[in-house]
Design a protein around this motif. Structure first.
Motif, mmCIF file in Angstrom:
data_model
loop_
_atom_site.group_PDB
_atom_site.id
_atom_site.type_symbol
_atom_site.label_atom_id
_atom_site.label_comp_id
_atom_site.label_asym_id
_atom_site.label_seq_id
_atom_site.Cartn_x
_atom_site.Cartn_y
_atom_site.Cartn_z
ATOM 1 N N SER A 224 0.809 -1.223 0.000
ATOM 2 C CA SER A 224 0.000 0.000 0.000
ATOM 3 C C SER A 224 0.840 1.270 0.000
ATOM 4 O O SER A 224 0.377 2.317 0.431
ATOM 5 N N GLY A 225 2.075 1.193 -0.471
ATOM 6 C CA GLY A 225 2.906 2.387 -0.512
ATOM 7 C C GLY A 225 3.543 2.740 0.813
ATOM 8 O O GLY A 225 3.967 3.885 1.011
ATOM 9 N N ALA A 226 3.643 1.777 1.736
ATOM 10 C CA ALA A 226 4.216 2.044 3.057
ATOM 11 C C ALA A 226 5.697 2.390 2.939
ATOM 12 O O ALA A 226 6.422 1.839 2.110
ATOM 13 N N SER A 227 6.156 3.300 3.803
ATOM 14 C CA SER A 227 7.538 3.779 3.729
ATOM 15 C C SER A 227 8.545 2.651 3.946
ATOM 16 O O SER A 227 9.616 2.636 3.324
ATOM 17 N N ASP A 228 8.229 1.679 4.820
ATOM 18 C CA ASP A 228 9.152 0.560 5.062
ATOM 19 C C ASP A 228 9.356 -0.258 3.792
ATOM 20 O O ASP A 228 10.484 -0.682 3.487
ATOM 21 N N ASP A 229 8.271 -0.491 3.050
ATOM 22 C CA ASP A 229 8.384 -1.258 1.813
ATOM 23 C C ASP A 229 9.183 -0.496 0.763
ATOM 24 O O ASP A 229 10.006 -1.079 0.044
ATOM 25 N N ILE A 230 8.951 0.811 0.678
ATOM 26 C CA ILE A 230 9.703 1.629 -0.281
ATOM 27 C C ILE A 230 11.192 1.598 0.053
ATOM 28 O O ILE A 230 12.044 1.454 -0.829
ATOM 29 N N ARG A 231 11.517 1.701 1.353
ATOM 30 C CA ARG A 231 12.924 1.651 1.773
ATOM 31 C C ARG A 231 13.555 0.298 1.439
ATOM 32 O O ARG A 231 14.706 0.227 0.999
ATOM 33 N N ASN A 232 12.797 -0.790 1.627
ATOM 34 C CA ASN A 232 13.320 -2.114 1.298
ATOM 35 C C ASN A 232 13.612 -2.255 -0.188
ATOM 36 O O ASN A 232 14.626 -2.833 -0.593
ATOM 37 N N ILE A 233 12.702 -1.728 -1.000
ATOM 38 C CA ILE A 233 12.914 -1.773 -2.457
ATOM 39 C C ILE A 233 14.153 -0.974 -2.840
ATOM 40 O O ILE A 233 14.995 -1.431 -3.624
ATOM 41 N N MET A 234 14.297 0.208 -2.257
ATOM 42 C CA MET A 234 15.456 1.060 -2.557
ATOM 43 C C MET A 234 16.747 0.416 -2.060
ATOM 44 O O MET A 234 17.799 0.533 -2.698
ATOM 45 N N ARG A 235 16.671 -0.282 -0.931
ATOM 46 C CA ARG A 235 17.856 -0.977 -0.411
ATOM 47 C C ARG A 235 18.323 -2.046 -1.408
ATOM 48 O O ARG A 235 19.525 -2.158 -1.700
ATOM 49 N N VAL A 236 17.363 -2.840 -1.917
ATOM 50 C CA VAL A 236 17.716 -3.873 -2.892
ATOM 51 C C VAL A 236 18.304 -3.239 -4.149
ATOM 52 O O VAL A 236 19.288 -3.745 -4.716
ATOM 53 N N MET A 237 17.738 -2.139 -4.579
ATOM 54 C CA MET A 237 18.244 -1.448 -5.768
ATOM 55 C C MET A 237 19.691 -0.994 -5.558
ATOM 56 O O MET A 237 20.521 -1.121 -6.463
ATOM 57 N N ARG A 238 19.978 -0.495 -4.363
ATOM 58 C CA ARG A 238 21.364 -0.067 -4.080
ATOM 59 C C ARG A 238 22.308 -1.280 -4.061
ATOM 60 O O ARG A 238 23.411 -1.234 -4.610
ATOM 61 N N GLU A 239 21.860 -2.364 -3.417
ATOM 62 C CA GLU A 239 22.703 -3.557 -3.331
ATOM 63 C C GLU A 239 22.998 -4.147 -4.709
ATOM 64 O O GLU A 239 24.092 -4.667 -4.951
ATOM 65 N N LEU A 240 22.010 -4.045 -5.599
ATOM 66 C CA LEU A 240 22.168 -4.595 -6.942
ATOM 67 C C LEU A 240 22.775 -3.594 -7.917
ATOM 68 O O LEU A 240 23.000 -3.900 -9.092
ATOM 69 N N GLU A 241 22.986 -2.351 -7.401
ATOM 70 C CA GLU A 241 23.532 -1.262 -8.216
ATOM 71 C C GLU A 241 22.649 -0.993 -9.432
ATOM 72 O O GLU A 241 23.126 -0.862 -10.564
ATOM 73 N N LEU A 242 21.336 -0.918 -9.175
ATOM 74 C CA LEU A 242 20.377 -0.647 -10.242
ATOM 75 C C LEU A 242 20.176 0.854 -10.400
ATOM 76 O O LEU A 242 20.247 1.594 -9.438
#
Length: 249
Positions: free
Chosen positions: A231-249
């Motif tokens: 539902s657009g929760a900030s924790d979920d957005i942060r998790n997605i961004m964390r994965v993006m950083r780890e994968l260098e996307l």
């Protein structure tokens, strides 16, 4: 119940003497009622994958099964029929016909399929009411905002009761408020109608409305992330961004 399955799908393009692999042995499954977001940087193969899944293009190798049909084994005419009757498409730029009203745009897939629009008038009206446009039936695209036009496009995608809806950056051309309304509508359609959705997006906030996120990099699926709140929760957005950083996307 599996609605969509990609098995070892590869897509190659020849650019002069150079062969470019847009997708490399991609495999994944989408179940009925599931909302899946596909993320990745430009050139990662997101749109290529969506086009292959919807039968708009053919893989170089591998198989795609859509709504019980292995479309990689069908003729062009047979794929066209499956696509027309089993798949709904939502695009970033709406793709509405400017000379048609909202109701006529929604009914266009039925007309293309040889159906009589008059038989489906109530269904079309109900779909426009569902997306909050019950008072805009006779409005043409230039009489509606971008968010309203995208709502018409969503109603159009649902009119054939598709097995799956494929959405290509559906909020990419909208302001934040309109984009949120579209994402909430897609989330609701998955939960209340059991609609199956695959959405390509570059936006972590948009992806946070899905059940899970599939990350593409250099034509390969490199990770999958389940979403908690959807539902657009900030924790979920942060998790997605964390994965993006780890994968260098």
């Amino acid at each position: 119940m599996t609605v969509l399955e990609a098995i070892e799908v590869t897509k190659q393009y020849n650019m002069g003497e150079v062969t470019v692999e847009a997708l490399q042995r991609v495999s994944f499954v989408v179940s009925k009622g599931e909302f899946v977001a596909v993320m990745g940087p430009s050139g990662s193969g997101k749109s290529t994958l969506l086009h292959l899944l919807g039968g708009l293009d053919e893989p170089s190798s591998g198989e795609i099964a859509l709504a019980g049909h292995t479309i990689t084994h069908l003729s062009d005419d047979e794929v066209t029929v499956v696509r027309r009757r089993k798949v709904g498409f939502i695009f970033q730029f709406y793709n509405l016909v400017p000379t048609l009203t909202a109701a006529e745009n929604v009914g266009l897939p039925l007309l293309i399929d040889g159906q009589r629009i008059e038989k489906y008038r109530e269904k079309i009206d109900n779909l426009l009411k569902m997306v909050g446009l019950g008072d805009r039936l006779d409005h043409k695209p230039d009489q509606m905002s971008g968010g309203q036009q995208q709502r018409v496009a969503i109603a159009r995608a649902f009119v054939n009761d598709p097995e799956i809806v494929l959405a290509d950056e559906p909020t990419g051309n909208l302001d934040s408020k309109s984009g949120t309304a579209i994402l909430e509508l897609l989330r609701k359609s998955a939960e209340d109608l059991g609609q199956t959705i695959v959405m390509v997006t570059h936006d972590p906030r948009a992806a946070s409305y899905a059940d899970r996120v599939v990350f593409l990099k250099d034509g390969r699926i490199v990770q999958t992330l389940s979403i908690e709140s959807k539902s657009g929760a900030s924790d979920d957005i942060r998790n997605i961004m964390r994965v993006m950083r780890e994968l260098e996307l």
